[in-house]
Design a protein around this motif. Structure first.
Motif, mmCIF file in Angstrom:
data_model
loop_
_atom_site.group_PDB
_atom_site.id
_atom_site.type_symbol
_atom_site.label_atom_id
_atom_site.label_comp_id
_atom_site.label_asym_id
_atom_site.label_seq_id
_atom_site.Cartn_x
_atom_site.Cartn_y
_atom_site.Cartn_z
ATOM 1 N N ILE A 14 0.822 -1.218 0.000
ATOM 2 C CA ILE A 14 0.000 0.000 0.000
ATOM 3 C C ILE A 14 0.856 1.268 0.000
ATOM 4 C CG2 ILE A 14 -1.817 1.293 1.172
ATOM 5 C CD1 ILE A 14 -2.888 -1.423 2.177
ATOM 6 N N PRO A 15 1.897 1.378 0.845
ATOM 7 C CA PRO A 15 2.712 2.604 0.785
ATOM 8 C C PRO A 15 3.340 2.834 -0.598
ATOM 9 C CG PRO A 15 3.153 1.422 2.809
ATOM 10 C CD PRO A 15 2.311 0.513 1.953
ATOM 11 N N LEU A 16 3.807 1.773 -1.236
ATOM 12 C CA LEU A 16 4.378 1.891 -2.583
ATOM 13 C C LEU A 16 3.340 2.439 -3.554
ATOM 14 C CD1 LEU A 16 6.373 1.295 -4.933
ATOM 15 C CD2 LEU A 16 5.511 -1.057 -4.888
ATOM 16 N N LEU A 17 2.143 1.889 -3.518
ATOM 17 C CA LEU A 17 1.082 2.310 -4.433
ATOM 18 C C LEU A 17 0.670 3.759 -4.183
ATOM 19 C CD1 LEU A 17 -1.057 -0.943 -4.304
ATOM 20 C CD2 LEU A 17 0.494 -0.218 -6.145
ATOM 21 N N VAL A 18 0.557 4.130 -2.920
ATOM 22 C CA VAL A 18 0.178 5.507 -2.563
ATOM 23 C C VAL A 18 1.245 6.491 -3.029
ATOM 24 C CG1 VAL A 18 -0.112 7.071 -0.595
ATOM 25 C CG2 VAL A 18 -1.336 4.892 -0.648
ATOM 26 N N GLN A 31 -10.109 9.819 -3.153
ATOM 27 C CA GLN A 31 -9.633 9.832 -4.538
ATOM 28 C C GLN A 31 -8.563 8.757 -4.739
ATOM 29 O OE1 GLN A 31 -7.889 13.637 -5.521
ATOM 30 N NE2 GLN A 31 -8.849 13.647 -7.533
ATOM 31 N N LEU A 32 -7.696 8.577 -3.747
ATOM 32 C CA LEU A 32 -6.681 7.522 -3.813
ATOM 33 C C LEU A 32 -7.343 6.149 -3.861
ATOM 34 C CD1 LEU A 32 -4.064 8.902 -1.286
ATOM 35 C CD2 LEU A 32 -3.600 8.310 -3.668
ATOM 36 N N GLU A 37 -8.582 1.386 -7.133
ATOM 37 C CA GLU A 37 -9.592 0.441 -7.586
ATOM 38 C C GLU A 37 -9.717 0.476 -9.118
ATOM 39 O OE1 GLU A 37 -14.353 -0.289 -7.015
ATOM 40 O OE2 GLU A 37 -13.257 0.664 -5.375
ATOM 41 N N GLN A 38 -9.781 1.674 -9.660
ATOM 42 C CA GLN A 38 -9.954 1.831 -11.111
ATOM 43 C C GLN A 38 -8.731 1.323 -11.873
ATOM 44 O OE1 GLN A 38 -10.518 5.891 -12.343
ATOM 45 N NE2 GLN A 38 -10.953 5.337 -14.446
ATOM 46 N N LEU A 39 -7.543 1.726 -11.463
ATOM 47 C CA LEU A 39 -6.327 1.343 -12.180
ATOM 48 C C LEU A 39 -6.063 -0.159 -12.121
ATOM 49 C CD1 LEU A 39 -4.051 4.335 -11.159
ATOM 50 C CD2 LEU A 39 -4.905 3.813 -13.468
ATOM 51 N N SER A 40 -6.563 -0.812 -11.072
ATOM 52 C CA SER A 40 -6.353 -2.252 -10.920
ATOM 53 C C SER A 40 -7.547 -3.060 -11.431
ATOM 54 C CB SER A 40 -6.100 -2.593 -9.450
ATOM 55 O OG SER A 40 -7.277 -2.405 -8.681
#
Length: 115
Positions: A14-18, A31-32, A37-40
């Protein structure tokens, strides 16, 4: 939707993705969540209870800074922005993830020839 992803497996990513998303644009928490959710394609779904502790931890560690912004609707939202320290950390985390994912894939694909 596919296979559900174990929460423990996701926890460390999660920290990497954020940081990755915030390296492209400042965002507020919800928004995050929606971006992930959308990108994955729906595979990565996080609750606010999962995401906000990560945001607060990254902010406390100097990886992010937060600022309030008023939307066109008049609603105040807390936006998060990546810091220089966060960008450096993102580079390290990305390299670590790619090494890890490549190693896992190498092991998993080893048996493909024998099936």
């Amino acid at each position: 939707m596919g296979v559900a992803i174990d929460k423990q497996l996701l926890k460390g990513t999660i920290p990497l993705l954020v940081l990755h998303l915030l390296a492209h644009a400042d965002r507020y928490g919800y928004q995050l969540i929606k971006s992930l959710e959308q990108l994955s394609s729906g595979a990565l779904r996080f609750s606010e209870g999962t995401l906000y502790p990560v945001l607060h931890s990254l902010e406390r560690d100097g990886m992010l800074r937060a600022h309030w912004q008023v939307a066109a609707s008049g609603r105040k939202r807390k936006y998060y922005a990546i810091t220089d320290r966060g960008r450096r950390d993102l580079g390290s985390r990305t390299a670590e993830w790619r090494t890890f994912a490549g190693a896992i894939e190498a092991v998993l694909s080893e048996g493909d020839d024998h099936e």
